[in-house]
Design a protein around this motif. Structure first.
Motif, PDB file in Angstrom:
ATOM      1  N   GLU A   7       0.833  -1.202   0.000  1.00 29.51           N
ATOM      2  CA  GLU A   7       0.000   0.000   0.000  1.00 29.51           C
ATOM      3  C   GLU A   7       0.866   1.249   0.000  1.00 29.51           C
ATOM      4  O   GLU A   7       1.953   1.250   0.552  1.00 29.51           O
ATOM      5  CB  GLU A   7      -0.902   0.039   1.242  1.00 29.51           C
ATOM      6  N   THR A   8       0.330   2.298  -0.585  1.00 29.32           N
ATOM      7  CA  THR A   8       1.001   3.592  -0.530  1.00 29.32           C
ATOM      8  C   THR A   8       0.579   4.326   0.736  1.00 29.32           C
ATOM      9  O   THR A   8      -0.426   3.971   1.371  1.00 29.32           O
ATOM     10  CB  THR A   8       0.640   4.454  -1.754  1.00 29.32           C
ATOM     11  N   GLU A  12      -3.171   4.297   2.681  1.00 29.39           N
ATOM     12  CA  GLU A  12      -3.350   4.060   4.115  1.00 29.39           C
ATOM     13  C   GLU A  12      -4.115   5.207   4.775  1.00 29.39           C
ATOM     14  O   GLU A  12      -4.989   4.978   5.620  1.00 29.39           O
ATOM     15  CB  GLU A  12      -2.000   3.852   4.788  1.00 29.39           C
ATOM     16  N   LYS A  13      -3.799   6.432   4.387  1.00 32.31           N
ATOM     17  CA  LYS A  13      -4.467   7.608   4.951  1.00 32.31           C
ATOM     18  C   LYS A  13      -5.960   7.607   4.595  1.00 32.31           C
ATOM     19  O   LYS A  13      -6.811   7.801   5.468  1.00 32.31           O
ATOM     20  CB  LYS A  13      -3.794   8.873   4.413  1.00 32.31           C
ATOM     21  N   GLU A  27     -11.350  -5.977   2.733  1.00 33.74           N
ATOM     22  CA  GLU A  27     -10.430  -6.993   3.273  1.00 33.74           C
ATOM     23  C   GLU A  27     -10.699  -8.363   2.659  1.00 33.74           C
ATOM     24  O   GLU A  27      -9.770  -9.100   2.344  1.00 33.74           O
ATOM     25  CB  GLU A  27     -10.538  -7.069   4.800  1.00 33.74           C
ATOM     26  N   LYS A  28     -11.972  -8.704   2.484  1.00 34.06           N
ATOM     27  CA  LYS A  28     -12.326  -9.974   1.840  1.00 34.06           C
ATOM     28  C   LYS A  28     -11.803 -10.001   0.402  1.00 34.06           C
ATOM     29  O   LYS A  28     -11.277 -11.012  -0.061  1.00 34.06           O
ATOM     30  CB  LYS A  28     -13.838 -10.181   1.852  1.00 34.06           C
ATOM     31  N   GLN A  29     -11.946  -8.880  -0.295  1.00 32.37           N
ATOM     32  CA  GLN A  29     -11.453  -8.809  -1.670  1.00 32.37           C
ATOM     33  C   GLN A  29      -9.924  -8.872  -1.707  1.00 32.37           C
ATOM     34  O   GLN A  29      -9.353  -9.508  -2.589  1.00 32.37           O
ATOM     35  CB  GLN A  29     -11.946  -7.527  -2.347  1.00 32.37           C
ATOM     36  N   PHE A  30      -9.262  -8.227  -0.754  1.00 31.28           N
ATOM     37  CA  PHE A  30      -7.801  -8.242  -0.708  1.00 31.28           C
ATOM     38  C   PHE A  30      -7.274  -9.657  -0.527  1.00 31.28           C
ATOM     39  O   PHE A  30      -6.259 -10.034  -1.126  1.00 31.28           O
ATOM     40  CB  PHE A  30      -7.266  -7.346   0.410  1.00 31.28           C
ATOM     41  N   ARG A  31      -7.952 -10.465   0.285  1.00 28.01           N
ATOM     42  CA  ARG A  31      -7.526 -11.863   0.471  1.00 28.01           C
ATOM     43  C   ARG A  31      -7.615 -12.627  -0.846  1.00 28.01           C
ATOM     44  O   ARG A  31      -6.749 -13.441  -1.167  1.00 28.01           O
ATOM     45  CB  ARG A  31      -8.352 -12.534   1.560  1.00 28.01           C
ATOM     46  N   VAL A  59     -10.739   0.914  -5.211  1.00 26.00           N
ATOM     47  CA  VAL A  59      -9.312   0.689  -4.989  1.00 26.00           C
ATOM     48  C   VAL A  59      -8.745   0.236  -6.322  1.00 26.00           C
ATOM     49  O   VAL A  59      -9.266  -0.696  -6.943  1.00 26.00           O
ATOM     50  CB  VAL A  59      -9.064  -0.395  -3.907  1.00 26.00           C
ATOM     51  N   TYR A  60      -7.719   0.915  -6.783  1.00 25.70           N
ATOM     52  CA  TYR A  60      -7.041   0.542  -8.024  1.00 25.70           C
ATOM     53  C   TYR A  60      -5.754  -0.179  -7.665  1.00 25.70           C
ATOM     54  O   TYR A  60      -5.077   0.203  -6.718  1.00 25.70           O
ATOM     55  CB  TYR A  60      -6.728   1.791  -8.855  1.00 25.70           C
ATOM     56  N   TYR A  61      -5.434  -1.218  -8.426  1.00 25.02           N
ATOM     57  CA  TYR A  61      -4.189  -1.923  -8.153  1.00 25.02           C
ATOM     58  C   TYR A  61      -3.497  -2.357  -9.431  1.00 25.02           C
ATOM     59  O   TYR A  61      -4.133  -2.544 -10.461  1.00 25.02           O
ATOM     60  CB  TYR A  61      -4.399  -3.104  -7.190  1.00 25.02           C
ATOM     61  N   LEU A  62      -2.192  -2.466  -9.322  1.00 25.18           N
ATOM     62  CA  LEU A  62      -1.334  -2.906 -10.422  1.00 25.18           C
ATOM     63  C   LEU A  62      -0.783  -4.270 -10.075  1.00 25.18           C
ATOM     64  O   LEU A  62      -0.510  -4.571  -8.919  1.00 25.18           O
ATOM     65  CB  LEU A  62      -0.171  -1.936 -10.619  1.00 25.18           C
ATOM     66  N   ILE A  63      -0.595  -5.099 -11.089  1.00 27.67           N
ATOM     67  CA  ILE A  63      -0.044  -6.441 -10.892  1.00 27.67           C
ATOM     68  C   ILE A  63       1.336  -6.469 -11.522  1.00 27.67           C
ATOM     69  O   ILE A  63       1.495  -6.187 -12.713  1.00 27.67           O
ATOM     70  CB  ILE A  63      -0.933  -7.506 -11.534  1.00 27.67           C
ATOM     71  N   TYR A  64       2.336  -6.793 -10.717  1.00 30.88           N
ATOM     72  CA  TYR A  64       3.709  -6.913 -11.206  1.00 30.88           C
ATOM     73  C   TYR A  64       4.089  -8.387 -11.207  1.00 30.88           C
ATOM     74  O   TYR A  64       4.158  -9.010 -10.155  1.00 30.88           O
ATOM     75  CB  TYR A  64       4.679  -6.143 -10.311  1.00 30.88           C
TER      76      TYR A  64
END
Length: 67
Positions: A7-8, A12-13, A27-31, A59-64
């Motif tokens: 997380e950035t 977090e803020k 949190e369920k989605q993050f798992r 929430v936007y996310y990148l996959i590396y």
């Protein structure tokens, strides 16, 4: 394979301001993202750029991929 979430500071803020109900849903989605980030979220133009939504929050996310 288990994926790692990072997380950035800005995330977090902003995340800390959300209600506990919304946090629980994320949190369920993050798992699920940790198990397989390609199976969750809406693709946003590229397979490595995705979005999770709960109500009006996103929430936007990148996959590396390590190669």
């Amino acid at each position: 394979m288990v994926w790692e979430l990072k997380e950035t500071e800005e995330f977090e803020k902003q995340y800390s301001k959300l209600s506990s109900d919304i946090k629980l849903r994320f949190e369920k989605q993050f798992r699920k993202v940790e198990e397989n980030p390609y199976a969750v979220g809406k693709t946003l133009g590229y397979p490595w750029f995705r979005e999770l939504k709960n109500d009006k929050f996103r929430v936007y996310y990148l996959i590396y991929d390590k190669q």
